[in-house]
Design an enzyme around this catalytic site. Sequence first.
Site, PDB file in Angstrom:
ATOM      1  N   LYS A 218       5.676  -2.269   7.937  1.00  0.00           N
ATOM      2  CA  LYS A 218       6.751  -1.576   7.235  1.00  0.00           C
ATOM      3  C   LYS A 218       7.941  -2.520   7.149  1.00  0.00           C
ATOM      4  O   LYS A 218       8.460  -2.976   8.167  1.00  0.00           O
ATOM      5  CB  LYS A 218       7.150  -0.295   7.965  1.00  0.00           C
ATOM      6  CG  LYS A 218       8.273   0.477   7.252  1.00  0.00           C
ATOM      7  CD  LYS A 218       8.885   1.530   8.157  1.00  0.00           C
ATOM      8  CE  LYS A 218       7.954   2.677   8.393  1.00  0.00           C
ATOM      9  NZ  LYS A 218       8.623   3.769   9.159  1.00  0.00           N
TER      10      LYS A 218
ATOM     11  N   GLY B  25      11.892   0.950   2.087  1.00  0.00           N
ATOM     12  CA  GLY B  25      11.316  -0.311   1.626  1.00  0.00           C
ATOM     13  C   GLY B  25       9.850  -0.130   1.313  1.00  0.00           C
ATOM     14  O   GLY B  25       9.451   0.885   0.741  1.00  0.00           O
TER      15      GLY B  25
ATOM     16  N   GLY C 273       8.855   3.647   0.111  1.00  0.00           N
ATOM     17  CA  GLY C 273       9.733   4.788   0.347  1.00  0.00           C
ATOM     18  C   GLY C 273      11.170   4.334   0.268  1.00  0.00           C
ATOM     19  O   GLY C 273      11.477   3.209  -0.155  1.00  0.00           O
TER      20      GLY C 273
ATOM     21  N   VAL D  11       5.462  -0.803   2.450  1.00  0.00           N
ATOM     22  CA  VAL D  11       4.467  -0.959   3.503  1.00  0.00           C
ATOM     23  C   VAL D  11       3.365  -1.876   2.977  1.00  0.00           C
ATOM     24  O   VAL D  11       2.869  -1.685   1.865  1.00  0.00           O
ATOM     25  CB  VAL D  11       3.872   0.400   3.927  1.00  0.00           C
ATOM     26  CG1 VAL D  11       2.792   0.189   4.978  1.00  0.00           C
ATOM     27  CG2 VAL D  11       4.950   1.322   4.450  1.00  0.00           C
TER      28      VAL D  11
ATOM     29  N   ASP E 193      10.409  14.960  11.216  1.00  0.00           N
ATOM     30  CA  ASP E 193       9.916  14.746   9.856  1.00  0.00           C
ATOM     31  C   ASP E 193       8.397  14.850   9.814  1.00  0.00           C
ATOM     32  O   ASP E 193       7.712  14.009   9.231  1.00  0.00           O
ATOM     33  CB  ASP E 193      10.379  13.383   9.341  1.00  0.00           C
ATOM     34  CG  ASP E 193      10.304  13.290   7.814  1.00  0.00           C
ATOM     35  OD1 ASP E 193      10.245  14.343   7.156  1.00  0.00           O
ATOM     36  OD2 ASP E 193      10.296  12.166   7.284  1.00  0.00           O
TER      37      ASP E 193
ATOM     38  N   ILE F 222       0.819  -1.215   0.000  1.00  0.00           N
ATOM     39  CA  ILE F 222       0.000   0.000   0.000  1.00  0.00           C
ATOM     40  C   ILE F 222       0.854   1.267   0.000  1.00  0.00           C
ATOM     41  O   ILE F 222       0.326   2.374  -0.031  1.00  0.00           O
ATOM     42  CB  ILE F 222      -0.949   0.029   1.222  1.00  0.00           C
ATOM     43  CG1 ILE F 222      -0.168  -0.059   2.526  1.00  0.00           C
ATOM     44  CG2 ILE F 222      -1.987  -1.067   1.110  1.00  0.00           C
ATOM     45  CD1 ILE F 222      -1.036   0.107   3.765  1.00  0.00           C
ATOM     46  N   GLY F 223       2.170   1.115   0.040  1.00  0.00           N
ATOM     47  CA  GLY F 223       3.039   2.285   0.036  1.00  0.00           C
ATOM     48  C   GLY F 223       4.487   1.868  -0.031  1.00  0.00           C
ATOM     49  O   GLY F 223       4.833   0.700   0.183  1.00  0.00           O
TER      50      GLY F 223
END
Length: 997
Positions: free
Chosen positions: A707, A690, A687, A692, A817, A684-685
Amino acid sequence: MFILFFIFLFTYANSQSQLYNQEHEILLNIKSHFQNPSFLSHWTKSNTSSHCSWPEIVCENDSITSLSMINTNISQTFPPFLCDLKNLTHIDFQYNYFPYEFPTSLYNCSKLQYLDLSQNLFVGNIPNDIDRLGRLQFLSLGANSFSGDVPRSIGKMKSLKNLQLYQCMFNGTIADEIGDLFNLETLLLFSNGMLPRTKLPSSFTKLKKLKIFHMYDSNLFGEIPETIGEMVALEDLNLSGNFLSGKIPNGLFTLKNLSILYLYKNNLSGVIPDVIEAFELTDLDLSMNNLTGKIPDGFGNLEKLTSLGLFVNQLSGEVPVSIGRLSALTDFIVFQNNLSGNLPQDFGRFSKLETFQIGSNSFKGNLPQSLCYHGRFVGLTAYDNSLSGELPKSLGSCSSLQYLRVENNELSGNIPNGLWRSMNLTTISISENKFTGELPERLSPSISRLSISYNRFSGRIPNGVSSWKNVVVFDASNNFLNGSIPSELTSLPQLTTLLIDHNKLTDRIPSNIISWKSLISLDLSNNQLSGEIPDAICRLPSLNMLDLSENKISGQIPPQLRRLTNLNLSCNYFTGRIPSHFENPVYNRSFLNNSGLCADTLVLNLTLCNSGTARRSDSSTPKAMIIILVLVASLTVFLLIFSIISFYRKRKRGLKRTWKLTSFQRLSFTKSNIVLSMSEDNIIGSGGFGSVYRVALDDGLGYVAVKKIRGNSRKLDQKLVDSFLAEVEILSKIRHNNIVKLMCCISSDDSLLLVYEYHEHQSLDRWLHKKSKTSAASSTVHHNIIDWPKRLHIAIGAAQGLCYMHNDCSPPIVHRDVKTSNILLDSQFNAKVADFGLARILIKPEELATMSAVAGTFGYIAPEYAQTIRVNEKIDVYSFGVVLLELTTGKEANHGDEHSSLAEWAWRHIQIGTDIEELLDEDAVEPSNLIEMINIFKLGVMCTSTLPASRPSMKEVLKILIGCRDPQANAEKIVDIYDDAPLLKNLKWEKQVEYSE
C-alpha cells in the site's frame, strides 16, 4: 320516590350500556389500526363474552381502565384515538416497534397514572410539555431513540414515583428539576452513553424517598456529592462505568437501608471510609478505581454481604480476619491490588463461597483450606503472589470447580486426588510453582487448558493422554518428564499449543500427527529427541511456530517444510543442504550449531555447499567448458549493464530519495526489491490514500501487497500520515490468523509504504457483488459466485479476527471501518480483516474513546458514531452486522436511496413482517442452507440495532455463527444469549425441526 329511583336505575343502566358499546367500538378500531393482527383475533363484535374478559383489558365498574399489549410485534403508528377510552389509568405497550415521535395524543388520557412505552422505536425529543400527564405515577420511556434533553417539565410531574429513561440517545442535558420529584422512589437513567460529560445533578440528593437510583454508563464526571448521605431511603445505588473522581463520601456507608452499592469502573481515589453502618449491604463493588489504604475492618460487620468486589485498585495491608467469617459471602474478588500478609483461613467455612479471586497481590502463606467446604465453589484465581504450601485437599473432591489459576507462586506438593478428573473443570493453570508428582492417565473431558510449566513433575507422558480430547493448550515446559513422546498424544484434535520443551524426553518424534490440524505452536526443544523430522510436520496446516532446538535430531531438513513465523532447529545433528526458501536473513539464527548443514549463500552464516568442489575442478576444466563459461560471463555482464542502466533510469524518475525500512516479521526481500518493483502494471487497487501494488519476491516463491501513501508537492497530508501511523501501531503489535499480516513499513520524505502478505482472492466485495478488475497484476475476473458454505466460513473467520481485537488485545482495538472491501481472502477463502488506518486502541478496556471526527463508509457507520463521534466495540458489531446482511442478501451496504442503507432496508422488512426467505440471495440459497441463511440474516439485524446496548458482543456473534452450522442443537442456546435483547422474541431462531417455543 320509587318512580324516581327506578328512573335513575334505568338511566344508569342505559348509560353503562352506551359506554360499553362505545368502548367496544374503540377497541375494534384499535384492532383495525394495527391491521388486524392475529394476537387480537379474539377481539370480535360477538356478544358472547364481554371485552372486560379479554387478557389485554382490565375493567372497573364495567369500564376499561387498563390496556396492555406487551411484545406483540406492533409496528404501526400509535392510535391517535386511544384516549377516547376516557377511563384509562394504565397503558403498557413495551417491547414493540412503535415508530416516530412521542404520541402527544396521550395528553387526552386525563386519568392516566401508568405509562410504559419502553423498548420501542420512538425518536425525537421528549416533549417539553410532557407535564400535561400530571397524574402519572409510573413513566417508562427507556430503550428508545429519544434524543436531545431530558426536559425540565418532568420536574413538574409531582405524582411520579417511578421514572425510567434508560438506554436512550440523549445528547443534551438532564434537567436539575428532576430533584423536585419529592415522591420519586425509582429513577433509572443508565446506559445513556451519548450524553456529553455531565456532573451528577446535586438536586438529585433532595429525593428523600428515592430507593433505587441507577445512572451507570452515562458519562458522569466530577465528585459524588457529599449530600448523597442524606438520601436516607436509598436501597440500590449504581453509578458504575462513569468518570467520577474524588473520594467516596463518608455518608454513603451510613445509609441504613442501602443493600446494593456499585461504584466500579470510575476514577475514585483516596481511602474507603472506615465508618461502616450500612448493615443491609448485600452487594458491594468498588473495583476498577484508584482507591488506596486498607480494607476497612468494618466490612467484617456486614453480615448480609454476599459479594465484595475491590479488584484493580491500589489497596494495601492485610485482609481483615472478620471478612472470612461472613456467613453470607459468596464472592470475594480483590485481584490486582497491593494487599499482603497471610490470608484469613476461615474463607469458605462459614459461607457458601463460590469465587475467590486474589491474583496479583503479595499474599504469602497457605491458601484457605475450606474454600469448597459447602460444595458450591466455582473458581480460584491466586496467580502472582508468594503463596506456599500445598493446594487445599478439599479441591480434590470439589465437583463444582470450573477454573483453577495459581501460577507464579511457591506452592508445592502433589495435586490433590480427584482434581484432574473434576467434571466441570475447564482450566488448570499452575505454572511456575514447585508441584511434584506424575501426570494423570485420565483427565476430565471438560478441561481445555492445562498449563503446568516450570514445576517438578516427573515420569512419562501417560498413554492415557489420548483421552484428553478437548485439550486446546498443553504447556508442560521445564519439568522432569522423561521417556518417549507417546503416539497417543498425536490424537488430540483440538490442540493448538503443545509446549513440552526443557524436559528429558527421548526417542523419535511421533510420525502419525495428522490429527494436529489446529496446532499453531509446537516446542519440543531442550530434550534428548533423536531420529529425523517427520514428513507429517510439514503438512500441519496451521503450524506457525516450530522449535526443535537442543536435541539430537538428524537427517536432512525436509524441503517441504514451509516458511514459518518462528523456526528454530539449532543445536542438532542435521546434515545436507538448507532448502532454498530458508536462505533469508530472517532465518539466520534458525540453523546454528548443526555442523553437517551447508547453504548456497552466506546469508545464514553456514558453510557454503560448493566451496570444496569448486577448488578441485579448477585444473581439469575442459576447453569447451571454458568457452561456455566465457559466453555465460559475457551474457551476465551484458545483463548486469542493462540492469544498472534500468536502475539509474528509475532513480532519475523519482527514486533518488532515501528509504527507511522497519521490519515486523522475518523478511525474504529487501527494500529495493519493493521500491523498484512498483509500476502501474502492478496496481491491483486504489483509494483515497493512494494505490495498492502486487510485488513479486526476489526468490520467486510468492508475492506481497504494497500500500503506497503518497503526498503532493513533496509533502504528505497529515491525515494520511496519521492513518499510516495508526495502521503501523496496531498491526505491528497483533498476531492472528484472521488479521492481515503487516510484514514491514518503508518510508521516505514524501512516500509511505506498508508491505503485507498477498492474498490472491483479494477482497470479499469483488466476489460478493460481482465486481471485476483486470490488469497485468490481477488477471482474475471474478464471475463465480461464492456459495453459502464459503460465505459462512468467511463470516466466522472475520468474526474471529474482530473478536480477537475486542477481547484478547490489551487494550482492546476498534477497527472503525469494517466492510466487505476490508475483508481479504486467501487461496482457501480464509478471511483476513484488513485496513487498520481508521482503527483506534481504546484508552481502557471497554471504555469509550472520543474521536475528533467521524470516519468510515456510508452504510456501515453505526448511528451513535455518526451523531456523537464516540467509539466503543459496538460500532464494529454494527458494521459487521451489515457485512452479514450483504452475505445473506447479496446486496450492497448502500442498498436503498440516498438517505437509507441496507441495514435500514432489512429493519423495515422485519417491521412489516416480510418473509425472510424472499430477501435472501438467490445465487446462494439452497434448501439445505436455508435455515442457516435465515438465522444469519436475523443475526445481522440484531447487530445493526439502533441502540448499542441491544447489540451482541463480537464474542456472542462468533458463538452464534459457529452454532449456526447445527441449528437444531444450538437454537435454544442461541436464544439464551439474547434474553435481554429487545428483538429477542420477535426474531426467533429457526430450527431444522419444529419445537415448542
